[in-house]
Design a protein around this motif. Structure first.
Motif, PDB file in Angstrom:
ATOM      1  N   LEU A 158       0.863  -1.180   0.000  1.00  0.00           N
ATOM      2  CA  LEU A 158       0.000   0.000   0.000  1.00  0.00           C
ATOM      3  C   LEU A 158       0.899   1.229   0.000  1.00  0.00           C
ATOM      4  O   LEU A 158       1.797   1.350   0.837  1.00  0.00           O
ATOM      5  N   CYS A 159       0.680   2.147  -0.928  1.00  0.00           N
ATOM      6  CA  CYS A 159       1.457   3.388  -1.018  1.00  0.00           C
ATOM      7  C   CYS A 159       0.668   4.527  -0.379  1.00  0.00           C
ATOM      8  O   CYS A 159      -0.520   4.706  -0.674  1.00  0.00           O
ATOM      9  N   VAL A 160       1.319   5.286   0.498  1.00  0.00           N
ATOM     10  CA  VAL A 160       0.684   6.425   1.174  1.00  0.00           C
ATOM     11  C   VAL A 160       1.517   7.674   0.898  1.00  0.00           C
ATOM     12  O   VAL A 160       2.741   7.599   0.714  1.00  0.00           O
ATOM     13  N   GLN A 161       0.875   8.843   0.879  1.00  0.00           N
ATOM     14  CA  GLN A 161       1.541  10.107   0.576  1.00  0.00           C
ATOM     15  C   GLN A 161       1.155  11.176   1.585  1.00  0.00           C
ATOM     16  O   GLN A 161      -0.022  11.347   1.898  1.00  0.00           O
ATOM     17  N   ASP A 162       2.166  11.902   2.116  1.00  0.00           N
ATOM     18  CA  ASP A 162       1.994  13.119   2.921  1.00  0.00           C
ATOM     19  C   ASP A 162       1.016  12.928   4.075  1.00  0.00           C
ATOM     20  O   ASP A 162       0.032  13.663   4.229  1.00  0.00           O
ATOM     21  N   ILE A 163       1.283  11.921   4.896  1.00  0.00           N
ATOM     22  CA  ILE A 163       0.514  11.740   6.135  1.00  0.00           C
ATOM     23  C   ILE A 163       1.175  12.605   7.217  1.00  0.00           C
ATOM     24  O   ILE A 163       2.387  12.544   7.422  1.00  0.00           O
ATOM     25  N   SER A 164       0.396  13.412   7.908  1.00  0.00           N
ATOM     26  CA  SER A 164       0.936  14.312   8.931  1.00  0.00           C
ATOM     27  C   SER A 164       1.322  13.526  10.173  1.00  0.00           C
ATOM     28  O   SER A 164       0.523  12.770  10.720  1.00  0.00           O
ATOM     29  N   LEU A 165       2.557  13.738  10.625  1.00  0.00           N
ATOM     30  CA  LEU A 165       3.066  13.127  11.849  1.00  0.00           C
ATOM     31  C   LEU A 165       3.555  14.232  12.771  1.00  0.00           C
ATOM     32  O   LEU A 165       4.188  15.192  12.318  1.00  0.00           O
TER      33      LEU A 165
END
Length: 366
Positions: A78-85
């Motif tokens: 699964l590819c994810v982009q720009d998740i705020s941490l």
């Protein structure tokens, strides 16, 4: 006999039949030889099968039956982009991007309506958030390398249903946040530099004001220490050092060094005329008036009258200082004074009207 063995047997029988056919055609067998060859071939295969069954009789089933291979564990990505941490600095979040890979904890487990991708994403975000929360956002590239190592291991989630890891981790800041942090860093560096310069300047002022320029003697010793081989120059600069010392301490040049400072003698003379009467006296002197002169007395009288309402004591002091000298009283003043005044003293006629009276003692001696 297993299905594999049966398949092999049928395949070998066909090959054997084709070989007998090719041999018969090549050798031009007679018609009666063909049935005989078929019977011999079938008898041979029947004997071989009987021998195989007899050999496998009495062996356990596990040795004769091969279990089907286990299905390969399916791995998902699964590819994810720009998740705020979160970061250690409030309101400055990291942006996390990665390729998440997971697999079920049990190879043959069924999803049963559960989306394992969501579980894998939650597990990776939880692990990444614990790392980023302990770091400042100023070093996002350094935190990215640390995060890549932490998420490179396939670990189970909190429920133990899947195992997940992250590849191709990218950690960055938004353009606005990065621009703000760069500006804050520049300001912080300038403030730090200014603070060091201010402390350095303050140390110099304290050193010069409270030590070197405390008095002229210390200043001379300090200057001599800095110019040890130039004693004559130090001696020539004593007047300058005296001026610096007096200016640093807001006071007049010290008495022993006034003769080395141009204008210091005049300052000393000016110190004598500190009162209003002294200042007026110096003014009259500079103007050329002499005490006792009619013009001087007249001017002093007018000034005394002008300042009488302001300060009677100063007015009286000015009158006394510039009043004409008192004439000595005549000996015959009082009773009979007029007759004595009219009687000329001995020698008066000869000396003239402007001559001073003659001393009686000098006449007696003559």
């Amino acid at each position: 006999m297993s299905s594999a063995q049966k398949t092999v047997s049928v395949f070998m029988a066909l090959i054997s039949a084709m070989l007998v056919l090719i041999l018969g055609l090549y050798a031009a067998w007679p018609a009666w030889a063909w049935p005989v060859a078929v019977v011999v071939l079938c008898s041979a295969w029947a004997g071989a099968r009987f021998a195989t069954l007899r050999t496998n009789r009495g062996k356990p089933l596990s040795e004769t039956v091969t279990a089907p291979p286990a299905p390969e564990v399916e791995r998902r990505e699964l590819c994810v982009q720009d998740i705020s941490l979160p970061s250690a600095l409030k309101d400055y979040d990291f942006l996390f991007s990665a390729t998440i890979r997971w697999c079920p904890e049990k190879p043959y487990a069924q999803e049963n309506g559960t989306y394992h991708g969501g579980l894998a994403l939650q597990a990776i975000v939880d692990r990444a958030g614990k790392v980023t929360l302990a770091h400042q956002p100023f070093r996002s590239s350094l935190v990215q390398h640390e995060l890549s190592g932490v998420l490179a291991e396939m670990l189970p989630d909190r429920g133990g249903r899947i195992r997940a890891m992250a590849l191709e981790v990218v950690l960055r800041l938004s353009e606005d946040d990065q621009r703000r942090l760069d500006r804050l860093a520049a300001i912080r560096k300038d403030e730090e530099l200014w603070e060091h310069e201010r402390k350095q300047e303050k140390n110099k002022r304290d050193y010069l004001g409270h030590d070197v320029l405390q008095d002229t003697g210390r200043a001379v010793v300090w200057w001599l220490a800095r110019n040890g081989e130039k004693v004559e120059r130090t001696v020539a600069d004593i007047g300058l050092l005296a001026q610096l010392t007096s200016a640093a301490n807001n006071e007049q040049v010290a008495e022993p060094f006034r003769h080395l400072v141009p204008g210091a003698v005049q300052e000393k003379a000016a110190d004598v005329f500190e009162g209003p009467t002294d200042l007026f006296t110096e003014f009259m002197r500079q103007m050329g008036f002499k005490p006792g002169d009619d013009t001087c007395v007249m001017v002093a009288d007018q000034v005394a009258m002008a300042v009488k309402d302001k300060d009677p004591a100063i007015s009286e002091e000015i009158r006394k200082r510039f009043a004409p000298a008192e004439e000595p009283e005549d000996a015959g003043e009082g009773e009979g004074g007029d007759a004595a005044a009219e009687t000329p003293s001995p020698g008066t006629a000869e000396e003239g009207p402007g001559a001073p009276p003659t001393d009686p003692d000098s006449i007696t001696e003559d």
